[in-house]
Structures are given as structure tokens and as C-alpha cells.
Design a protein around this motif. Structure first.
Motif, PDB file in Angstrom:
ATOM      1  N   PHE A  20      10.428  -1.672   4.655  1.00  0.00           N
ATOM      2  CA  PHE A  20       9.126  -1.445   5.275  1.00  0.00           C
ATOM      3  C   PHE A  20       8.515  -2.769   5.703  1.00  0.00           C
ATOM      4  CE2 PHE A  20       9.332   2.487   2.719  1.00  0.00           C
ATOM      5  CZ  PHE A  20       9.046   3.411   3.710  1.00  0.00           C
ATOM      6  N   THR A  21       7.754  -2.710   6.821  1.00  0.00           N
ATOM      7  CA  THR A  21       7.042  -3.882   7.330  1.00  0.00           C
ATOM      8  C   THR A  21       5.640  -3.472   7.749  1.00  0.00           C
ATOM      9  OG1 THR A  21       7.880  -3.489   9.570  1.00  0.00           O
ATOM     10  CG2 THR A  21       9.164  -4.976   8.165  1.00  0.00           C
ATOM     11  N   GLY A  22       4.777  -4.473   7.918  1.00  0.00           N
ATOM     12  CA  GLY A  22       3.418  -4.211   8.368  1.00  0.00           C
ATOM     13  C   GLY A  22       2.525  -3.704   7.250  1.00  0.00           C
ATOM     14  N   ARG A  23       1.461  -2.999   7.637  1.00  0.00           N
ATOM     15  CA  ARG A  23       0.495  -2.468   6.682  1.00  0.00           C
ATOM     16  C   ARG A  23       0.800  -0.999   6.408  1.00  0.00           C
ATOM     17  NH1 ARG A  23      -5.557  -4.904   6.998  1.00  0.00           N
ATOM     18  NH2 ARG A  23      -4.991  -7.107   6.889  1.00  0.00           N
ATOM     19  N   LEU A  24       1.181  -0.707   5.187  1.00  0.00           N
ATOM     20  CA  LEU A  24       1.522   0.665   4.795  1.00  0.00           C
ATOM     21  C   LEU A  24       0.251   1.357   4.300  1.00  0.00           C
ATOM     22  CD1 LEU A  24       4.199   2.200   4.864  1.00  0.00           C
ATOM     23  CD2 LEU A  24       4.473   1.705   2.438  1.00  0.00           C
ATOM     24  N   THR A  25      -0.669   1.593   5.235  1.00  0.00           N
ATOM     25  CA  THR A  25      -1.960   2.211   4.917  1.00  0.00           C
ATOM     26  C   THR A  25      -2.172   3.434   5.798  1.00  0.00           C
ATOM     27  OG1 THR A  25      -3.137   0.816   6.506  1.00  0.00           O
ATOM     28  CG2 THR A  25      -2.949  -0.012   4.252  1.00  0.00           C
ATOM     29  N   LEU A  26      -3.135   4.242   5.423  1.00  0.00           N
ATOM     30  CA  LEU A  26      -3.398   5.491   6.144  1.00  0.00           C
ATOM     31  C   LEU A  26      -3.723   5.229   7.612  1.00  0.00           C
ATOM     32  CD1 LEU A  26      -3.920   8.561   6.192  1.00  0.00           C
ATOM     33  CD2 LEU A  26      -6.256   8.088   5.425  1.00  0.00           C
ATOM     34  N   ALA A  27      -4.528   4.194   7.873  1.00  0.00           N
ATOM     35  CA  ALA A  27      -4.961   3.927   9.241  1.00  0.00           C
ATOM     36  C   ALA A  27      -3.832   3.425  10.127  1.00  0.00           C
ATOM     37  CB  ALA A  27      -6.108   2.909   9.231  1.00  0.00           C
ATOM     38  N   LEU A  47      10.117  -3.400  -0.176  1.00  0.00           N
ATOM     39  CA  LEU A  47       8.699  -3.534   0.168  1.00  0.00           C
ATOM     40  C   LEU A  47       8.282  -4.986   0.356  1.00  0.00           C
ATOM     41  CD1 LEU A  47       7.104  -0.944  -2.316  1.00  0.00           C
ATOM     42  CD2 LEU A  47       7.775  -0.587   0.063  1.00  0.00           C
ATOM     43  N   SER A  48       9.241  -5.896   0.462  1.00  0.00           N
ATOM     44  CA  SER A  48       8.898  -7.321   0.574  1.00  0.00           C
ATOM     45  C   SER A  48       8.189  -7.638   1.882  1.00  0.00           C
ATOM     46  CB  SER A  48      10.158  -8.175   0.432  1.00  0.00           C
ATOM     47  OG  SER A  48      11.108  -7.837   1.446  1.00  0.00           O
ATOM     48  N   GLY A  49       8.407  -6.841   2.925  1.00  0.00           N
ATOM     49  CA  GLY A  49       7.771  -7.114   4.207  1.00  0.00           C
ATOM     50  C   GLY A  49       6.433  -6.408   4.394  1.00  0.00           C
ATOM     51  N   VAL A  50       5.929  -5.723   3.373  1.00  0.00           N
ATOM     52  CA  VAL A  50       4.665  -4.989   3.477  1.00  0.00           C
ATOM     53  C   VAL A  50       3.500  -5.939   3.256  1.00  0.00           C
ATOM     54  CG1 VAL A  50       3.261  -3.172   2.463  1.00  0.00           C
ATOM     55  CG2 VAL A  50       5.722  -2.840   2.758  1.00  0.00           C
ATOM     56  N   GLU A  51       2.584  -6.014   4.221  1.00  0.00           N
ATOM     57  CA  GLU A  51       1.417  -6.881   4.106  1.00  0.00           C
ATOM     58  C   GLU A  51       0.368  -6.274   3.168  1.00  0.00           C
ATOM     59  OE1 GLU A  51      -0.097  -7.615   7.970  1.00  0.00           O
ATOM     60  OE2 GLU A  51       1.824  -8.290   8.792  1.00  0.00           O
ATOM     61  N   ARG A  52       0.209  -4.962   3.246  1.00  0.00           N
ATOM     62  CA  ARG A  52      -0.793  -4.296   2.419  1.00  0.00           C
ATOM     63  C   ARG A  52      -0.369  -2.852   2.227  1.00  0.00           C
ATOM     64  NH1 ARG A  52      -7.152  -3.028   3.848  1.00  0.00           N
ATOM     65  NH2 ARG A  52      -7.685  -2.128   1.817  1.00  0.00           N
ATOM     66  N   ILE A  53      -0.727  -2.258   1.091  1.00  0.00           N
ATOM     67  CA  ILE A  53      -0.376  -0.872   0.805  1.00  0.00           C
ATOM     68  C   ILE A  53      -1.560  -0.191   0.137  1.00  0.00           C
ATOM     69  CG2 ILE A  53       0.612  -1.420  -1.458  1.00  0.00           C
ATOM     70  CD1 ILE A  53       2.697   0.801  -0.939  1.00  0.00           C
TER      71      ILE A  53
END
Length: 368
Positions: A20-27, A47-53
């Protein structure tokens, strides 16, 4: 620019490896869940590439782990806390289509409705029994009925209903006369319109339409008033100070509807006869004197007694049903509306059923 949620994947021996990359958020999810579901069995999640979750992103990861047994790596402390909180959540969130046939679903709905109606009838009978017990206790203790409350309900149930019941009954009489005259005109028997108007008004329609009107006006008012008192805890307060709600609230209302119904039924029948008489005078050139004389000849006395027997029964039924539904209010103001609607529907249904029973019963006695 805020990075949207995305993922890369590669095929391995044990399954698909997803990063996964970027922001793993609802929006920022977009169509990620749909694309993730098309990959098939997933063996590992990075999940190392996830900026926010957030919780939604963690739930997607948890669901994937629960579905495929995937291993999670590279999670930040924030992601680990969310995943730890959701790891035991194995609820099924997917909506499955009901694959039963339409007949099966229809039969289930009919069964559920039948059970609900049966429980409602049992509740009304039980409530009626409790009311009779309260009346017996009141009589045995030589306590007078709260006549001031009964008289107040007379105003609501009876006097205030006179204009609308009178207008409705006159129009019903006109309709009966008009429709009867149209059919009888084919045989040159328009004079028998008087028979149909007179007997239908006295024996059936006058009282039946009055009962339906009273159920809509007073039955609903009883349910709404008592339901509101339940929500504001007035009934609980009455019990606390030693006042029986059955004696103070229910009995006066039922007594008022029981006493008022014969009077309203007779009034409605007379108004219907007047409406039919006006049509016969204007449309069929039958003089009022002839109309009245013919009514005296064709209306038997037992029709009047039938009306007087049915009217108090309908009044008791309407009063008990309205008070029972009001007493069933438990939770919020929305339930007051639901119970008010149920009071009207149940009262009208039971009135029509009892009217059919009375029609068969009196016909078996030869009162035709």
C-alpha cells in the motif's frame, strides 16, 4: 497535493503480495476496496509506504487478513494500534442478496404479520381484562367514577365530532340514494330507493361510518395523549402517589366513548336519512311527507335495537384499543406516532370484523 490511497502488487508462490502507498484514509480510498477485491488470495501486505491510516483503512487491512490469512509488515506504530484494536473483529460486513424465491419471502412476511396481529389481539384482550378488574375494584371500594373526566371526554368524543359526522352522514345518504335510484330506474322501481336509504342508514352504514370516524378522531387522540404522558413520566408519577392510571385515565375515556357512540350513531343515521330524503325530493320528485310515511312502513323496530346493541360494543372497542396503544409507548416520540397509527388501524379493523359478525348473528336470529 495529498497522495490518494493506492497499492502495487506482485504474484508469488503463496499468493499476491500487496504494498500500500499514499494515505489509507476514508477520504482518499476511492475505488481501492473494489480493486483490492479483484486480486484474489493475498499472501502478504506491506504498509511501509502508507503515509497515514485511519480506522477505515485499518478495517480494510484487517478484513483482508481475516479473509486470506495475509501477513502484515512495515506497519507504523499508529497502524499497529489500530490493527490491534480491530484484530478480533470478524464480523461479516458484506451484504448478501436474498436468494429465496418471491413466494418464500411473501409467505414469511404474511407469517410475521399474522404473528404480530395475534400478539396485538392478545394484548388488547389482556388490557380489557385489566380494565374490568380495575372497574370491579372501583365499584367494590365504592369509589365514584371520575365523572368530570368523563364529561370532558364527552366534549372531545361527542360534541366536537357532531359537525363532521353530520356532514359525512348527509353526503353518504345522498350517495346511497343516487346509486340506488340509478339501478332501480331500469325497472321503474325508483320508489324503493327509500327502502335502501332507510334500512342501510339505520342498521349498518350510519353506525359503521360513525365508528370509523370516532376511531380516527378519538381513538388516535387517546393513543397520542396517553403515549405522551408515558414519555413525560406522568403515568409513573401517578402510580408513585397512589393513583391508578387505569381508573384515572383509561376508564373515563372508555366510558365516554361507550356512552357517546349510541348517540352519535343515531345522529348519523338521522342525518343520512335526511340526505337521502333531500335527493329523493329533488331528484325523484318524492315529497318529504311520502318519504317519511314510507320510512315508517319499511323500517322494522329491530333495526333500531340492532344499532343500539352494536354501538356500545364499538365504543368500548375504540376506547380500549386507543388506550392500549398509548400505554405501549416505551422509547421516544416517534413511537407515539407509530402507536397512534396502530390504534386507528386496529380499531377500524376490529370494528369492521365485529360488524360482519353482528350481521351474520342477527340474520341467524331472523332479524332481516
Amino acid at each position: 497535493m495529498v497522495a490518494r490511497a493506492d497499492f502495487d502488487y506482485s504474484d508469488g508462490a503463496d499468493g499476491v503480495a500487496v504494498r500500500f502507498t499514499g494515505r489509507l484514509t476514508l477520504a482518499r480510498l476511492g475505488d481501492l476496496p473494489a480493486r483490492l477485491g479483484e486480486l484474489g488470495p493475498i499472501a502478504s501486505i506491506d504498509l511501509s509506504g502508507v503515509e497515514r491510516i485511519d480506522t477505515v483503512g485499518a478495517w480494510i487491512v484487517t478484513r483482508t487478513v481475516n479473509d486470506y490469512g495475509a501477513k502484515v509488515t512495515g506497519a507504523s506504530p499508529e497502524a499497529e494500534r489500530l490493527l490491534e484494536a480491530l484484530k478480533d473483529d470478524k464480523s461479516e460486513y458484506r451484504v448478501h442478496r436474498d436468494r429465496r424465491s418471491a413466494i418464500e419471502r411473501m409467505l414469511e412476511q404474511v407469517g410475521e404479520a399474522s404473528v404480530a396481529i395475534w400478539r396485538e389481539l392478545i394484548g388488547i384482550v389482556d388490557f380489557f381484562g385489566a380494565m374490568i378488574v380495575a372497574l370491579g375494584i372501583q365499584i367494590r371500594a365504592r369509589r365514584r367514577l371520575r365523572w368530570h373526566a368523563v364529561v370532558t371526554r364527552f366534549q372531545t368524543v361527542g360534541v366536537d365530532a357532531l359537525p363532521i359526522i353530520g356532514l359525512m352522514s348527509v353526503l353518504i345518504g345522498v350517495v346511497i340514494a343516487q346509486q340506488s335510484a340509478v339501478q332501480l330506474e331500469q325497472f321503474g322501481l325508483e320508489v324503493f330507493t327509500i327502502n335502501l336509504v332507510g334500512r342501510a342508514s339505520i342498521r349498518e352504514l350510519g353506525l359503521l361510518m360513525t365508528a370509523i370516524m370516532v376511531a380516527g378522531r378519538s381513538g388516535s387522540a387517546f393513543a397520542a395523549q396517553i403515549g405522551t404522558m408515558k414519555l413525560t413520566e406522568e403515568i409513573d408519577a401517578m402510580r408513585t402517589i397512589g393513583v391508578s392510571p387505569m381508573e384515572a385515565i383509561v376508564l373515563p375515556r372508555v366510558a365516554a366513548s361507550t356512552i357517546t357512540m349510541p348517540l352519535l350513531g343515531f345522529y348519523a343515521s338521522i342525518c343520512a336519512i335526511i340526505g337521502g330524503g333531500v335527493f329523493c325530493w329533488v331528484g325523484l320528485d318524492i315529497p318529504p311527507l311520502t318519504y317519511v310515511q314510507r320510512l315508517r312502513e319499511i323500517i322494522p323496530m329491530h333495526d333500531f335495537w340492532i344499532m343500539l346493541i352494536k354501538a356500545p360494543v364499538f365504543g368500548i372497542l375504540i376506547g380500549v384499543t386507543g388506550c392500549y396503544e398509548g400505554m405501549q409507548v416505551r422509547q421516544n416520540a416517534e413511537e407515539v406516532g407509530k402507536r397512534t397509527t396502530s390504534a386507528v388501524v386496529a380499531a377500524i379493523f376490529l370494528v369492521i370484523v365485529l360488524d360482519a359478525f353482528f350481521a351474520v348473528f342477527f340474520s341467524s336470529l331472523g332479524w332481516n
